[in-house]
Each structure stands twice: as C-alpha cells, then as structure tokens.
Design a protein around this motif. Structure first.
Motif, short mmCIF file in Angstrom:
data_model
loop_
_atom_site.label_atom_id
_atom_site.label_comp_id
_atom_site.label_asym_id
_atom_site.label_seq_id
_atom_site.Cartn_x
_atom_site.Cartn_y
_atom_site.Cartn_z
N ILE A 1 5.20 2.26 15.35
CA ILE A 1 3.75 2.40 15.51
C ILE A 1 3.45 3.28 16.72
CG2 ILE A 1 1.61 1.14 16.02
CD1 ILE A 1 2.82 -1.24 14.48
N LYS A 2 4.15 2.99 17.80
CA LYS A 2 3.91 3.75 19.03
C LYS A 2 4.31 5.22 18.86
CE LYS A 2 3.83 1.38 22.65
NZ LYS A 2 4.10 0.53 23.83
N LEU A 3 5.41 5.47 18.16
CA LEU A 3 5.86 6.84 17.93
C LEU A 3 4.85 7.62 17.09
CD1 LEU A 3 7.96 9.10 18.06
CD2 LEU A 3 9.14 8.03 16.12
N VAL A 4 4.34 6.99 16.03
CA VAL A 4 3.34 7.64 15.17
C VAL A 4 2.08 7.97 15.96
CG1 VAL A 4 1.76 7.24 13.24
CG2 VAL A 4 4.18 6.68 13.00
N LEU B 1 14.14 7.28 10.52
CA LEU B 1 12.80 6.72 10.73
C LEU B 1 11.78 7.25 9.72
CD1 LEU B 1 12.49 6.87 14.62
CD2 LEU B 1 13.32 5.00 13.20
N GLN B 2 12.23 8.14 8.81
CA GLN B 2 11.30 8.80 7.88
C GLN B 2 10.47 7.81 7.07
OE1 GLN B 2 12.91 12.04 5.44
NE2 GLN B 2 11.98 11.07 3.65
N LEU B 3 11.11 6.87 6.40
CA LEU B 3 10.40 5.94 5.53
C LEU B 3 9.43 5.07 6.33
CD1 LEU B 3 13.14 4.76 3.00
CD2 LEU B 3 11.09 6.11 2.50
N SER B 4 9.87 4.60 7.49
CA SER B 4 9.03 3.72 8.31
C SER B 4 7.79 4.46 8.81
CB SER B 4 9.82 3.19 9.51
OG SER B 4 10.94 2.46 9.07
N MET B 5 7.96 5.72 9.25
CA MET B 5 6.83 6.49 9.77
C MET B 5 5.83 6.82 8.66
SD MET B 5 8.74 9.04 12.47
CE MET B 5 7.22 9.88 12.91
N ILE B 6 6.32 7.21 7.49
CA ILE B 6 5.43 7.53 6.38
C ILE B 6 4.67 6.29 5.93
CG2 ILE B 6 5.41 8.18 3.93
CD1 ILE B 6 7.60 10.24 4.64
N LYS C 1 0.60 5.71 5.89
CA LYS C 1 -0.11 5.35 4.66
C LYS C 1 -0.93 4.08 4.85
CE LYS C 1 2.11 6.10 0.71
NZ LYS C 1 3.21 6.09 -0.30
N ILE C 2 -0.40 3.15 5.64
CA ILE C 2 -1.16 1.93 5.95
C ILE C 2 -2.41 2.30 6.75
CG2 ILE C 2 -1.14 -0.18 7.34
CD1 ILE C 2 1.85 -0.46 6.55
N MET C 3 -2.24 3.17 7.76
CA MET C 3 -3.38 3.59 8.58
C MET C 3 -4.45 4.30 7.74
SD MET C 3 -1.25 5.04 11.87
CE MET C 3 -2.64 5.74 12.73
N ALA C 4 -4.00 5.06 6.71
CA ALA C 4 -4.94 5.82 5.88
C ALA C 4 -5.45 5.00 4.70
CB ALA C 4 -4.27 7.08 5.37
#
Length: 577
Positions: free
Chosen positions: A193-196, A240-245, A249-252
């Motif tokens: 979350i922090k990285l995104v 980390l690709q899947l986790s970041m995407i 998507k949750i945020m959007a």
C-alpha cells in the motif's frame, strides 16, 4: 559556516560568479533572522535562495578546482543495483552521497563536499571498498536518494498523513478513506500500500500527466509521462506485480477477480486539501494487466487563452470567434494534444451570468464553476447524441460536445448551431482544413457544413524551455534549414535553449504550450465547402487568405525564445511543406 562553504564562496568570488554586494546582501538577511524557533540559514543556502548563485554552478566550480567529474543526477534513469546494495540508505543520508556504480573493489560515489576527506575515508573503511568520488550538488543528491531508495519512514508517513484516496462507484460517487488506514485483513499488505501511494505521490510532485505500470516478461516497468515524454523510474520487483495491480484496482473500485477484459475506474485523492482525480484503465496483456492512471489536477488547469500559447493577434481572432451568437467551432488534433483544455479555456472566457452553457463529456474531466456539465453513460443509454438532444430542451445559449464521433452526433450538433446555438466540439484530424472533410466523410451534407462551420483550430503541444536555466544560443545553418528560417528571421530572433537544472530534471524543459493552425471560414471558403472542394484546395485558399500553419506558428515560438527548433520539427513533421 563550514570550511567547505567558506572555500566555495571564496572560489565563486574569485571566478566572478558571485559579487561582494550579493554576498553582503545574503549576510545581512542572515543577521536579520529573528525567529528563535528556527535556525538561521547557512550563507551558501541564503545565496542560493536569493538566486545569487545556483547549487550546480557552485558544484561545477568545485569540480574544476579539484579536477573531478560533475555528475548530472536528475538525468540518472537506472542506478546500479550492485552499488545501491553495498551502500545503505542510512549511510547515503548520513554522508550526503549517492552510489553510481561498483566495479570490483571500487565504488563510484557522487559527493557534495570534496573537502570532507574524513567522510570519504570513513565510508571506504566501513564498506571495505576504494571510493572514487565525483561531485554533485547536495540538494540533488538528497532528491536522488529519495527517488531511488524511497523516502524514509517518518517522512513518508508525514506525507501520507494528509493523503486520502477513494474509488468512484457506478453512480460517480466517491468514497474517501485514509490512505494509510489499512484494514485488519490488509495489515500484511501495508508495505505494498505504501509503495503504491509513494509512486502516485512522486508522480504528482513531478508534474506527471499519467502513470504507466506495464508488466513485461521479466520485469514490472513503471513510467511517468512528464511534459509529453515518458520517463522510466526504478522498477519495482517483478514479484510485487500482482499485489500492486490488485491494490490499484481496489482503490479504483474495479473488480480484482476479472482479469480477462479491460476495465475503467477512478481514484480521487485529497493531498493537503488539493483534489486530484486519477482515471484508471486496466488492460489484459500477455504478461499480466497493464494499468494506466491519468492524473487530473483540478487546481493545475490553466484557463487563460495566453497561457495556452496564443499570441495576441491569434488570441483576438479566437475571442471574436467564440463570442459569435451561433455556429460551430471545432478544435482538432490527436489524443493528448490539449483539445479539451482549449475548449475549457474558451468556455471560461465566455462564461457570463447572462449565458447558459451546457457540456456533454466522456468523462467530465474538470468541474467548471457556473457551467452545467453532463457525463456520458453508455450503460444507461446516455450517449453524446441522446445527451445533446436532451440538452437542447434546456434552452442553452452555448453547447459543448466533448467529441463528434458519428453522424448522429454531428447532425444534432450542426442543427443546434443552425437554430441559434454556439456549439464547440473536437475532432480527430491532422490539420484544421481537414475538419470539413472529416464531417463530410461521416455523412454530413456539404451544404450543412458550409452554413454552420465558423472555424476549425488544429493544435499540438510543444515543450517550453525551462525559465530557470534558459540561455541564449545561436543555432547552426542545418538547424535553421530544418524549419526554413531565413537569415532575416534569424537576425531578429531570440533563440534560447535550456541547459538543464534541478527545476526541470535536467531536461531543459518545463511545461508545454500549444502551437495552432486557425482555419476561419469566410464567404469564399463557404462556397468551396458547398461545392465539396477537397482539403488541399481549402488549405491553399486559407493560406492565400493569411492562415498560418502549425509549423509557422511553431517558428514564431522558436524565434521568440519559448521553445526549440528540435521540438517544433518533431511535432510538425507532416507540415514540412
């Protein structure tokens, strides 16, 4: 004042970079410092704040004095992973250094103070490596540490403390939640979350227009588009690709379970009381879902016609056209050429209390005070055409259609212009006279186009030279020939280019302005459109009547020192003749 500060100030005085009066003025400001809660600034910092000297200028003097290389850190794209692995963030911050590369037992470092020999020796002893130093300004080193190591925990938390996000639902509502307020289930994902959030924050701070997260075969690439140019930043680990995407998507507020079809969403950010929208698009690719976030800074929208890049003579023509009581005015150009911003600026200029203005957009990008804005919603049948029909029953004076895409929308817009409304819209064409041909190609009768069309404005965006590092220069004959600039034009011109500084990330450019081609319809051109004349004939006639091409407008901006020859050549290739 440290010995290093003392030395560099003395050096600047000797080299004529600094005057004694500038030094005295900075010292007087320090002496006048009365705030007991803060320390007075250092003399070097005061000189830089007063713009008496530039930090890179001082570093250049030190580099020349000690025979060392001067490093351009803002242009650094991908630092050495080996070098960063041996030097921790804590050591980099403590000694104000940045690792450039590691070859065998030699570590190349960017340092700010070549007189601090003890620090260099201490680092070499701790790391058990030979240090090979180069010079860079301290402020650039600190920014580069944050850029590639990431911000430290306390600083990032402080920034995130006033950072909230929300996802838009199907009705366009936005639910805002704290950005660092992970739920119990998400606590294990807190670093993701922090990285995104850090990627989004950095993009906003660097004035990016969009963020691209692209899954490739062996890496996960992240790029920012700044002033129209894509810039790759440090790639997150592929794992980390899947986790970041999923987090994005949750945020959007789009489905994380659906990975086979494209999806669109929206994130709203409140950062320090500033409202910023992100339009999120996900697209399935061979190596995972690609995410693009378009950043819409509502407060950063420039609505004045001069800010768009119009010279005073062109601005007068535009003001006359948009003040007409009826007709249709089109703005043309490719995606990302600033068409919507130009239309918003026109609406802002004519937005008076005695006029009713309604827009239909897909989507509504910026909310304009005093204007009724209608979003397109295909899922409920609210298309451009159906919205436009309903709008006309609201008795508007001025109508804006986000884009004319089909015959139905075009016919309704043109009929509206013929019944006493002023209509603004956009088209995708390469030049201004091509707008007429495009309307006829989609099925509009030539006599309707000739009667309703008042003008078409084609535009492109070119990067502006950075104001802080712009310097005059003399282009060579090859450069002048590339734009057919005559010797007479060159003699009276003010050619400038950017040397690159921290303000522009060493690119020499900051911000963009438009170059324009204005095709104004008069009686002669009306008759030609009625007779279904081709684009080339309309263009020749318009040129004979005084129309400037985009390249010619670009030349005016080059000779007035606003942009460079290379920029105009690159975006007007099709206009060479």
């Amino acid at each position: 004042m440290t010995s290093a500060d003392d030395f560099v100030i003395q050096l600047a005085l000797e080299k004529g970079v600094l005057t004694q009066s500038q030094l005295d003025a900075a010292q007087a400001r320090i002496n006048a410092h009365t705030d007991l809660t803060t320390a007075p600034p250092k003399l070097v910092d005061a000189l830089i704040a007063d713009k008496a000297v530039d930090s890179r200028q001082l570093s250049k003097l030190l580099a020349e004095e000690f025979g060392m290389a001067l490093v351009d850190l803002p242009s650094l794209r991908a630092p050495s992973a080996d070098a960063m692995a041996v030097l921790s963030r804590a050591l980099a911050v403590r000694y104000t250094v940045f690792p450039l590369s590691k070859e065998g037992g030699v570590l190349k470092l960017a340092i700010s103070d070549p007189l601090d020999v003890d620090a260099i020796d201490s680092l070499g002893h701790v790391l058990k490596l030979t240090i090979e130093p180069s010079i860079a300004p301290a402020d650039e080193i600190k920014r580069t540490i944050d850029r590639f190591y990431g911000k430290d925990e306390a600083e990032l938390n402080a920034m995130l403390g006033d950072f909230s996000v929300g996802g838009g639902d199907a009705d366009g509502a936005v639910t805002t939640v704290a950005a660092d307020g992970a739920s119990k289930e998400e606590e294990g994902d807190a670093p993701i979350i922090k990285l995104v959030h850090q990627i989004i924050l950095e993009a906003i701070q660097r004035r990016a227009s969009d963020i691209h997260l692209e899954p490739l075969e062996k890496r996960f690439r992240v790029r920012y588009r700044i002033d129209g140019v894509l810039l790759e930043i440090e790639n997150p680990p592929k794992r980390l690709q899947l986790s970041m995407i999923s987090r994005l998507k949750i945020m959007a507020n789009i489905s994380i379970a659906e990975k086979r079809i494209p999806q669109d969403g929206r994130i709203q950010i409140n950062m320090g009381g500033k409202q910023i929208d992100l339009r999120v698009s996900s697209l399935p690719t061979a190596h995972g879902e690609s995410i693009v976030m378009r950043i819409l800074d509502k407060e950063g929208l420039q609505l004045g016609l001069p800010e768009l890049g119009f010279f005073s003579d062109d601005q007068a023509v535009v003001e006359r056209l948009i003040s007409l009581p009826d007709g249709i005015m089109l703005v043309t150009g490719p995606t990302g050429s600033g068409k919507t911003t130009t239309l918003y600026s026109c609406l802002h200029f004519i937005n008076k209390s005695d006029r009713k203005i309604i827009t239909v957009e897909d989507p509504v990008e910026y909310v304009l005070a005093g204007i009724n804005q209608v979003p397109v919603r295909h899922e409920v049948g609210m298309t451009f055409a159906s919205a436009l029909r309903a709008m006309l029953r609201q008795a508007p004076n001025i109508v804006m259609v986000g884009e004319i895409r089909d015959l139905e929308t075009a016919e309704i817009a043109i009929n509206a212009s013929l019944t006493g409304h002023m209509v603004f819209s956009t088209l995708h064409t390469n030049d201004a006279p091509g707008a007429n041909t495009r309307l006829i190609d989609i099925g509009v009768k030539p006599f309707l186009v000739s009667t309703s069309l008042r003008a078409a404005v084609a535009q492109r965006l070119t990067r502006k030279i950075c104001k802080q590092c712009k310097k005059p220069y003399t282009p060579d004959s090859k450069e002048l020939r590339s734009l057919n600039i005559s010797a007479q034009q060159a003699a009276s011109a003010t050619f400038m280019h950017g040397e690159g500084c921290s303000n522009c990330n060493a690119t020499g450019f900051r911000g963009r302005i438009g170059i324009f081609e204005m095709f104004v319809v008069n009686e002669e051109i009306q008759r030609m459109i009625y007779d279904n004349a081709g684009t080339s004939k309309l263009r020749d006639k318009a040129r004979a009547l005084g129309m400037r091409t985009m390249r010619e407008d670009g030349i005016r901006k080059v000779t007035s020192g606003q942009t460079t020859i290379e920029e105009v050549v690159s975006i007007t290739v099709g206009d060479a003749n």
